[in-house]
Design an enzyme around this catalytic site. Sequence first.
Site, PDB file in Angstrom:
ATOM      1  CG  HIS A 182      -2.103  -0.862   0.906  1.00  0.00           C
ATOM      2  ND1 HIS A 182      -2.270  -2.324   1.011  1.00  0.00           N
ATOM      3  CD2 HIS A 182      -3.360  -0.486   0.804  1.00  0.00           C
ATOM      4  CE1 HIS A 182      -3.217  -2.579   0.893  1.00  0.00           C
ATOM      5  NE2 HIS A 182      -4.244  -1.475   0.588  1.00  0.00           N
ATOM      6  CG  ASP A 214      -6.409  -4.243   1.505  1.00  0.00           C
ATOM      7  OD1 ASP A 214      -6.751  -2.918   1.847  1.00  0.00           O
ATOM      8  OD2 ASP A 214      -6.105  -4.704   0.330  1.00  0.00           O
ATOM      9  CD  GLU A 263      -7.173  -6.384  -6.198  1.00  0.00           C
ATOM     10  OE1 GLU A 263      -7.573  -5.914  -4.824  1.00  0.00           O
ATOM     11  OE2 GLU A 263      -6.354  -5.630  -6.514  1.00  0.00           O
ATOM     12  CG  HIS A 322      -3.746   0.137  -3.965  1.00  0.00           C
ATOM     13  ND1 HIS A 322      -4.440  -0.879  -3.175  1.00  0.00           N
ATOM     14  CD2 HIS A 322      -2.557  -0.042  -4.110  1.00  0.00           C
ATOM     15  CE1 HIS A 322      -3.405  -1.489  -2.639  1.00  0.00           C
ATOM     16  NE2 HIS A 322      -2.125  -0.939  -3.105  1.00  0.00           N
ATOM     17  CD  GLU A 346      -6.856   1.011   0.939  1.00  0.00           C
ATOM     18  OE1 GLU A 346      -7.116  -0.157   1.108  1.00  0.00           O
ATOM     19  OE2 GLU A 346      -6.021   1.509  -0.150  1.00  0.00           O
TER      20      GLU A 346
END
Lengths: 260, 260, 260, 260, 260, 260
Positions: free
Chosen positions: B37, B46, B123, B178, B183
């Site tokens: 990340h 994640d 994903e 991403h 995040e």
Amino acid sequence: MNDQRPFAAEMPWPDFHARVKNGKTPILIPLGSMEQHGHHMPLHVDVLLPTEFSRRVAEQIGGLVSPTFNYGYKSQQKCGGGNHMPGTISLEGQTLVHQLRDVIKEFARHGGRSFAIVNGHYENSWFINEAVDLALRELRWDGIANVKVVVLSYWDFVNEETIAKIYPDGFPGWAVEHGGVLETSLMLALYPELVQLERAIDHPPATFPPYDVYPVKTEWTPASGTLSSPKQASREKGELMLAVCTDGIVKALRDEFSIN
Amino acid sequence: MNDQRPFAAEMPWPDFHARVKNGKTPILIPLGSMEQHGHHMPLHVDVLLPTEFSRRVAEQIGGLVSPTFNYGYKSQQKCGGGNHMPGTISLEGQTLVHQLRDVIKEFARHGGRSFAIVNGHYENSWFINEAVDLALRELRWDGIANVKVVVLSYWDFVNEETIAKIYPDGFPGWAVEHGGVLETSLMLALYPELVQLERAIDHPPATFPPYDVYPVKTEWTPASGTLSSPKQASREKGELMLAVCTDGIVKALRDEFSIN
Amino acid sequence: MNDQRPFAAEMPWPDFHARVKNGKTPILIPLGSMEQHGHHMPLHVDVLLPTEFSRRVAEQIGGLVSPTFNYGYKSQQKCGGGNHMPGTISLEGQTLVHQLRDVIKEFARHGGRSFAIVNGHYENSWFINEAVDLALRELRWDGIANVKVVVLSYWDFVNEETIAKIYPDGFPGWAVEHGGVLETSLMLALYPELVQLERAIDHPPATFPPYDVYPVKTEWTPASGTLSSPKQASREKGELMLAVCTDGIVKALRDEFSIN
Amino acid sequence: MNDQRPFAAEMPWPDFHARVKNGKTPILIPLGSMEQHGHHMPLHVDVLLPTEFSRRVAEQIGGLVSPTFNYGYKSQQKCGGGNHMPGTISLEGQTLVHQLRDVIKEFARHGGRSFAIVNGHYENSWFINEAVDLALRELRWDGIANVKVVVLSYWDFVNEETIAKIYPDGFPGWAVEHGGVLETSLMLALYPELVQLERAIDHPPATFPPYDVYPVKTEWTPASGTLSSPKQASREKGELMLAVCTDGIVKALRDEFSIN
Amino acid sequence: MNDQRPFAAEMPWPDFHARVKNGKTPILIPLGSMEQHGHHMPLHVDVLLPTEFSRRVAEQIGGLVSPTFNYGYKSQQKCGGGNHMPGTISLEGQTLVHQLRDVIKEFARHGGRSFAIVNGHYENSWFINEAVDLALRELRWDGIANVKVVVLSYWDFVNEETIAKIYPDGFPGWAVEHGGVLETSLMLALYPELVQLERAIDHPPATFPPYDVYPVKTEWTPASGTLSSPKQASREKGELMLAVCTDGIVKALRDEFSIN
Amino acid sequence: MNDQRPFAAEMPWPDFHARVKNGKTPILIPLGSMEQHGHHMPLHVDVLLPTEFSRRVAEQIGGLVSPTFNYGYKSQQKCGGGNHMPGTISLEGQTLVHQLRDVIKEFARHGGRSFAIVNGHYENSWFINEAVDLALRELRWDGIANVKVVVLSYWDFVNEETIAKIYPDGFPGWAVEHGGVLETSLMLALYPELVQLERAIDHPPATFPPYDVYPVKTEWTPASGTLSSPKQASREKGELMLAVCTDGIVKALRDEFSIN
């Protein structure tokens, strides 16, 4: 190229061999599904469209089109209405993965090095990625490391200008396109005899909460099976999309496979 | 509920049994990944985020949180940077499918009937769907037909108002989130000690063509591994998201599991 | 090394990359389970212990610890009380095999060449062996033939002198240790807040015939779920074991990986 | 019973049918391997011994013996010398699991309800457990819920008194028995013509560290392939074991299958 | 060669090693089944016959015979009476494929390069082909590309002259041979003590429509389980077939493996 | 019935639903392959023929035809020339098994109870049997026990009189028919535009020894890819076969599905 259809399975083997063995000819593999698309369209919309896109693209770039995958991954409620809908006949994920893995490997065994997976059914997407990864791995184990695979869904080549033209009153969004104006317009442009627009059911776009529930709550899917109304579909809109997407795919594959 | 953490694995079995056997207690299963990340966040973002969302939600609805899945499906270039990036350790699709299938079935064997799969890695999505389908099928074969599974990704509960607040200058889009502002802000709100924002690399949002290529063209992924710059991340933005998503998930599960 | 925790997933990818790419850094993979351990200990004893052993060992040998496997193979009656016990959530054999195979291969893809599988759940043992064999085979097919994997269970490093100290009145045997003095003492040394020794049930060691029966005869398992009484457990015994096993594993890995 | 051999495959189907259809007749399934057992014994020791134990037991309890599984799981270094040794021909774990699952299910389809898996190869153990679990599950799905399976390895019926008689100078331990006094004595009692004791190599018991390494370090296995010396083996010791184990198994199966 | 039986599993490993390591010795792998063969023959006819053919051939060509596969693919109604018949215990297709794949690979790992699969159960045929293909592929991935496998069924070596002698009144055809004159005669020649010809049931050859039905229509199979009458079987006919087939196989393997 | 084509995928879902839900409508599933058929015919002969037979039969019996399987099992040398021939693109056995299993189950989920598998590629045969068995088993587990499946290959309905007419000079046998007079005549009757008879190569029927060799000895296959000469093919012969086989299949399905 211009005197014959580009379908690989329509050729005798010597002609196939001449085209494939040197690794230059792109192989286009259309993936579809057998899935309900409302009252007004047949179950193989997702087979017909990527096959025809593949054909058009192949003719322009000198590619070959492999036989279409007639079955796809399980229809999901929020993008395809759901697998419970009558007429929807699907494969398990691993079955689809293995089928595509096998077919890529087999073409590569005969010389194919440039592949385009032309997807016509959204739900296939991730299993395509997995299949390609497994195929490339096993080919590598067999000493074949120079295979390149482009994975695409034809609708991703529709640009914003086109959307604006097709939806003058505003785009309800890709999420609810299933059986709606885009697919129906394409079918009207290509297979009008298979569309019974008079049977289409007009309804507002489906709305879903931001999650899925299993087993599906069948009441979430509009009774028609479509997720938005196809009533504004037209042959002209279909031809517009057809041109835009075909051009986009042709350009992409020319770039990726260094075809001039 | 309020005197203990809702993690199922932190309990002795009699306590677990008391909670699960009657089928009323929702079981939340967080799914993550080990995936790069960027330079500024660790590989288990994640894992941490869905686990913490699960914990917060479980405390509000009286649920139990199962041990998190620490590995997920292969990172894809256009949403996660790609599986080639160092630090990204992934599972094959079928491995993930089977693991989640097994775990759902096991909880159901002990009485669990209400499940929420809390996904933290995009994903994983389709393999979760497949796993749930296989689990429900095998449970049905075992005569257990009243299991309900809600599948969700926490970010799908971020609404447009929140996006507008977080991105006052315009949202670059989910596709390139991403390792970006969302995040990173969540991590700043929850695990600030694990974020080294000073190491983050500022770069414009990644742009990709409308298709994928395998093997990945590594030059498509920004060198940082993030798909958009996290520089505008802040603890406040994270707390805003945290509140919005937690509330949304709590409401959704209350609705679906008829919890008042 | 001494300024940070050795957990691979806590690092940003550049740090991971710097550690793993040259193949020198040992990767420790802890494997646990979610399994009942009596009334006095939580369900993730087999996760916590190998994770902590891995951490301690990694710090001494400069290794990295991968995220722990939170689920393991089905609990067997004569060593873990049986899979029927509430709270025990297990994987099919093949699921575990594939998960470990995938993870080893992924670390090796990024450069890892030295692995230690640190097992905390006896039932995982043979599926670990199979996973390692499959991983090494596929790596070999990918041209990576210099991977070395050490497989160990921490308790195998307890020597006879230690046993004599821990069980001054005689050792009931490894076969009935599940949830007994050894595991409980380790938990008291490491996670005393998770042990409720007052809830432990005192009972003589379980006795079993020299065979297994399926479906399990539930009456063979003591009602507590433990196979021998943990009442003689103590923090001191745990610390003793902790030291002995950590030293043993460190020495083993130094020898095998030529670390001085 | 006393006028014919109890091998199920030696009967015409009407005789088989008469024996199996009512579910009362125990079915004994011997599992072996093809594995080196030193210079002095053939590769199918692990086939011959459980087959003969099954035959003897079946004659006493009125059971039927199914055809032996001639191949087993991969030999492990610390209990069987290792799979690298010449002559050792093994199956993948999943192959063995599926084979046993299939065979149990098939006998149950014809009426069998009482099974004893008679193992002669230690490495098979855990895959047997998994196979039995899968078989019982699928039978349950087929509505057959009253199948009972006893899983045993013949050597687990050797008691301490017998060990004391066989090893007057002290027992080196089960761990290093491979190809040693116990197996060799049994072979001398049953198949003396297949034992060439003069070719046996005398060596001290193998010693191993408390962990495994893959790929195996071949130097850990004694060059002979045996893990302890068989030189003290004798026909008498074999007959003693034979009697003790047969009696133990007969008693166990009588108890479990309520045979008087 | 002439002083010992050619069964690989009857040898200690050094003898096996001496024979196999140089790749010259043909390995014969007999494949059978456990399948009803009428009232007059036991269930392992398909095990005994290919094993004995393998033995005879191996002695002539200096080959080794691996342990026989005791279970085969599901009996089909029109060639074996059907899988529903009592006594027929079969494997799933994939189980058989994996078992043979594993065994070929293992022999090749020890040096074997020349294989003959000697089939005694028609239904195994296509799964043998698949297993061989998978084995060769994985061996190739391991860098072993010089393995050659001959796949044969012993009855394919019966020539027309022999048929004319065995069936002076006309051959009812291979399709209905199951349990008939050919197999019974071979058994009379080789294992007369296992044949109870007096129990054989005389009936006209079975007739079937040109398709299959699933689930099987049990009334299509003659009640005896045989598809034609074995009453005209004789030891002499068996010896004739035995000689013809053995000679044919010997010649074939000499040719293919360049043995003079 | 008489106003539309019987292809299930050409219908909108309500029409499909009306036909399938009551379980009376036979579902015909054509299975083909992509396989070389000499210089004079395309690669999808085995797709076109069973699809057209299915269509004709379905129209007569009121059945529906599912989308054809475009890929089949690996071509075998002695019946299809071999999988090494350019243009032959095949599936692994298990892939084909799973695809057919899935499709049968899906139709049955929507109500289908009567199925005919219409095979056009000999090599598919045994994997069809396995797929049907697995599908019926899983349907049974789902409580659906009244499904009936007829498995047929169209050529099995050619009777001896027809053979005599088609081959006035003697039939070379089914074994070498691949790409020969029968298939070519059918193609001439149905798709003359796809046959280039002038490119066909005249050669005597292929002869093979009574065994197979892997990897294939390519010199065994005639260079043309056909196993016998198609030169005597004609449209008339094709029409004769077409009539005979269609009638035979119609009669068989009427009988089996009690259609009057």
